[in-house]
Design a protein around this motif. Structure first.
Motif, PDB file in Angstrom:
ATOM      1  N   GLU A  58      20.705  48.151   4.487  1.00 45.55           N
ATOM      2  CA  GLU A  58      20.851  47.139   3.438  1.00 45.55           C
ATOM      3  C   GLU A  58      19.578  46.317   3.304  1.00 45.55           C
ATOM      4  O   GLU A  58      19.137  46.001   2.189  1.00 45.55           O
ATOM      5  N   VAL A  59      18.978  45.960   4.449  1.00 47.07           N
ATOM      6  CA  VAL A  59      17.722  45.206   4.414  1.00 47.07           C
ATOM      7  C   VAL A  59      16.625  46.035   3.745  1.00 47.07           C
ATOM      8  O   VAL A  59      15.894  45.546   2.874  1.00 47.07           O
ATOM      9  N   ILE A  60      16.513  47.295   4.129  1.00 47.07           N
ATOM     10  CA  ILE A  60      15.495  48.174   3.544  1.00 47.07           C
ATOM     11  C   ILE A  60      15.719  48.336   2.048  1.00 47.07           C
ATOM     12  O   ILE A  60      14.783  48.244   1.245  1.00 47.07           O
ATOM     13  N   ARG A  61      16.978  48.583   1.660  1.00 45.78           N
ATOM     14  CA  ARG A  61      17.285  48.784   0.242  1.00 45.78           C
ATOM     15  C   ARG A  61      16.926  47.548  -0.574  1.00 45.78           C
ATOM     16  O   ARG A  61      16.394  47.652  -1.687  1.00 45.78           O
ATOM     17  N   THR A  62      17.207  46.353  -0.035  1.00 48.15           N
ATOM     18  CA  THR A  62      16.888  45.114  -0.745  1.00 48.15           C
ATOM     19  C   THR A  62      15.379  44.980  -0.946  1.00 48.15           C
ATOM     20  O   THR A  62      14.916  44.633  -2.039  1.00 48.15           O
ATOM     21  N   HIS A  63      14.614  45.248   0.108  1.00 52.41           N
ATOM     22  CA  HIS A  63      13.156  45.173  -0.013  1.00 52.41           C
ATOM     23  C   HIS A  63      12.636  46.190  -1.025  1.00 52.41           C
ATOM     24  O   HIS A  63      11.741  45.886  -1.823  1.00 52.41           O
ATOM     25  N   VAL A  64      13.186  47.404  -0.996  1.00 54.68           N
ATOM     26  CA  VAL A  64      12.764  48.439  -1.943  1.00 54.68           C
ATOM     27  C   VAL A  64      13.087  48.007  -3.369  1.00 54.68           C
ATOM     28  O   VAL A  64      12.253  48.170  -4.278  1.00 54.68           O
ATOM     29  N   ASP A  65      14.281  47.476  -3.595  1.00 59.68           N
ATOM     30  CA  ASP A  65      14.668  47.035  -4.937  1.00 59.68           C
ATOM     31  C   ASP A  65      13.718  45.959  -5.449  1.00 59.68           C
ATOM     32  O   ASP A  65      13.314  45.975  -6.623  1.00 59.68           O
ATOM     33  N   GLN A  66      13.362  45.010  -4.582  1.00 60.12           N
ATOM     34  CA  GLN A  66      12.471  43.920  -4.996  1.00 60.12           C
ATOM     35  C   GLN A  66      11.083  44.453  -5.367  1.00 60.12           C
ATOM     36  O   GLN A  66      10.520  44.088  -6.407  1.00 60.12           O
ATOM     37  N   LYS A  67      10.545  45.315  -4.527  1.00 64.35           N
ATOM     38  CA  LYS A  67       9.206  45.835  -4.783  1.00 64.35           C
ATOM     39  C   LYS A  67       9.197  46.787  -5.983  1.00 64.35           C
ATOM     40  O   LYS A  67       8.243  46.822  -6.757  1.00 64.35           O
ATOM     41  N   THR A  68      10.276  47.545  -6.137  1.00 63.69           N
ATOM     42  CA  THR A  68      10.362  48.454  -7.283  1.00 63.69           C
ATOM     43  C   THR A  68      10.451  47.672  -8.586  1.00 63.69           C
ATOM     44  O   THR A  68       9.828  48.028  -9.590  1.00 63.69           O
ATOM     45  N   GLN A  69      11.247  46.592  -8.580  1.00 66.87           N
ATOM     46  CA  GLN A  69      11.359  45.763  -9.771  1.00 66.87           C
ATOM     47  C   GLN A  69      10.014  45.145 -10.136  1.00 66.87           C
ATOM     48  O   GLN A  69       9.630  45.113 -11.315  1.00 66.87           O
ATOM     49  N   ALA A  70       9.282  44.672  -9.132  1.00 66.44           N
ATOM     50  CA  ALA A  70       7.962  44.090  -9.392  1.00 66.44           C
ATOM     51  C   ALA A  70       7.021  45.146  -9.959  1.00 66.44           C
ATOM     52  O   ALA A  70       6.239  44.872 -10.884  1.00 66.44           O
ATOM     53  N   TYR A  71       7.098  46.355  -9.431  1.00 63.05           N
ATOM     54  CA  TYR A  71       6.253  47.449  -9.932  1.00 63.05           C
ATOM     55  C   TYR A  71       6.589  47.770 -11.381  1.00 63.05           C
ATOM     56  O   TYR A  71       5.688  47.930 -12.217  1.00 63.05           O
ATOM     57  N   ARG A  72       7.889  47.848 -11.700  1.00 64.48           N
ATOM     58  CA  ARG A  72       8.294  48.170 -13.064  1.00 64.48           C
ATOM     59  C   ARG A  72       7.869  47.081 -14.045  1.00 64.48           C
ATOM     60  O   ARG A  72       7.442  47.372 -15.169  1.00 64.48           O
TER      61      ARG A  72
END
Length: 284
Positions: free
Chosen positions: A187-201
């Motif tokens: 869950e921690v990893i997924r949250t970090h990935v979602d945040q960084k992916t959103q910033a990238y998009r």
């Protein structure tokens, strides 16, 4: 001078049989970059080419009409595809595989358990199966995810190791990654990935929506500006002159032919093109 196409060594029977099999793979799989790249890699690494040629480059050119860079790209793409396969990613062509090179390099450095986490993230990022006209799910493979987003997934997994300090997914307290159980870690990893992916998009969207700089043919601009904007006695000059440091610079400027007064000038540049574009920006 020796002939690079002549054999310089003898292969053992089992090596000769393997070379024949690999060359058949290359011959049959020229449209399949994975099989072709893997076969060429094995021929190179085991020096099977020495049975007929003095160098791998000569073998490639004489046997297949490949240059060394062409073969290198195929081998590189095949290596990337091999790394991506356990993640459920199957590039459709050589160019698509090479786009994942940065992500594959990170995945290669991960432990097997970390690679399985990346595979799970990739699976969750996949869109729902497409529906056919009959209403059933299509058995076609889902679209390959964005290579940059897979790189983000792998980077986050690599960064959040046992010693990383993170926020507990329930309490929000700062804890070590190693103190969390498996579901909490994911869950921690997924949250970090979602945040960084959103910033990238968002960054990609902003870049796509940004106004594009006007493209100017500098030579045409010089002639058009001179014809349409210069007054009597004025001239537009493109001058190359020393800059005082031993180098030279180009300057574009509009000058009053009677008094020598510089009416407008662009910043100095190392090319005539850039000098003219600098003047265009100044007078605009």
């Amino acid at each position: 001078m020796s002939d690079p196409t002549q054999p310089s060594t003898q292969l053992q029977p089992h090596q000769r049989a393997r070379l024949t099999s690999l060359e058949q793979t290359v011959r049959d799989g020229l449209r399949d970059f994975r099989r072709t790249g893997q076969a060429l890699s094995e021929i190179r690494d085991n020096e099977f080419f020495l049975a007929t040629h003095e160098s791998f480059e000569a073998y490639l050119q004489d046997r297949w009409g490949f240059t060394a860079p062409q073969a290198g790209r195929l081998i590189d793409a095949a290596d990337v595809a091999k790394v991506l396969e356990p993640l459920g990613i199957q590039p459709k062509n050589e160019a698509q595989a090479r786009a994942f090179r940065a992500a594959a390099r990170i995945v290669t450095d991960l432990e097997p358990e970390q690679q399985r986490v990346v595979a799970r993230l990739v699976e969750q990022a996949a869109p729902a199966p497409a529906q056919t006209a009959a209403g059933t799910e299509s058995d076609l493979p889902w679209e390959v995810p964005d290579a940059a987003e897979v790189r983000i997934m792998a980077s986050v997994v690599k960064k959040l190791n046992e010693d990383a300090t993170v926020h507990h997914p329930d309490s929000g307290d700062e804890v070590s990654m190693g103190s969390l159980n498996t579901p909490e870690r994911f869950e921690v990893i997924r949250t970090h990935v979602d945040q960084k992916t959103q910033a990238y998009r968002e960054k990609q969207e902003a870049r796509a929506n940004a106004p594009q700089p006007e493209k100017i043919n500098w030579a045409d601009w010089v002639l058009n500006h001179a014809a349409q904007n210069l007054g009597p006695g004025q001239r537009l000059e493109l001058v190359v002159e020393p800059d005082g440091s031993g180098a030279v610079r180009a300057v574009a400027r509009v000058v009053d032919g009677h008094t020598g007064e510089v009416l407008a000038a662009g910043a100095g540049a190392v090319t005539l093109k850039k000098a003219a574009l600098n003047l265009a920006a100044e007078v605009r």
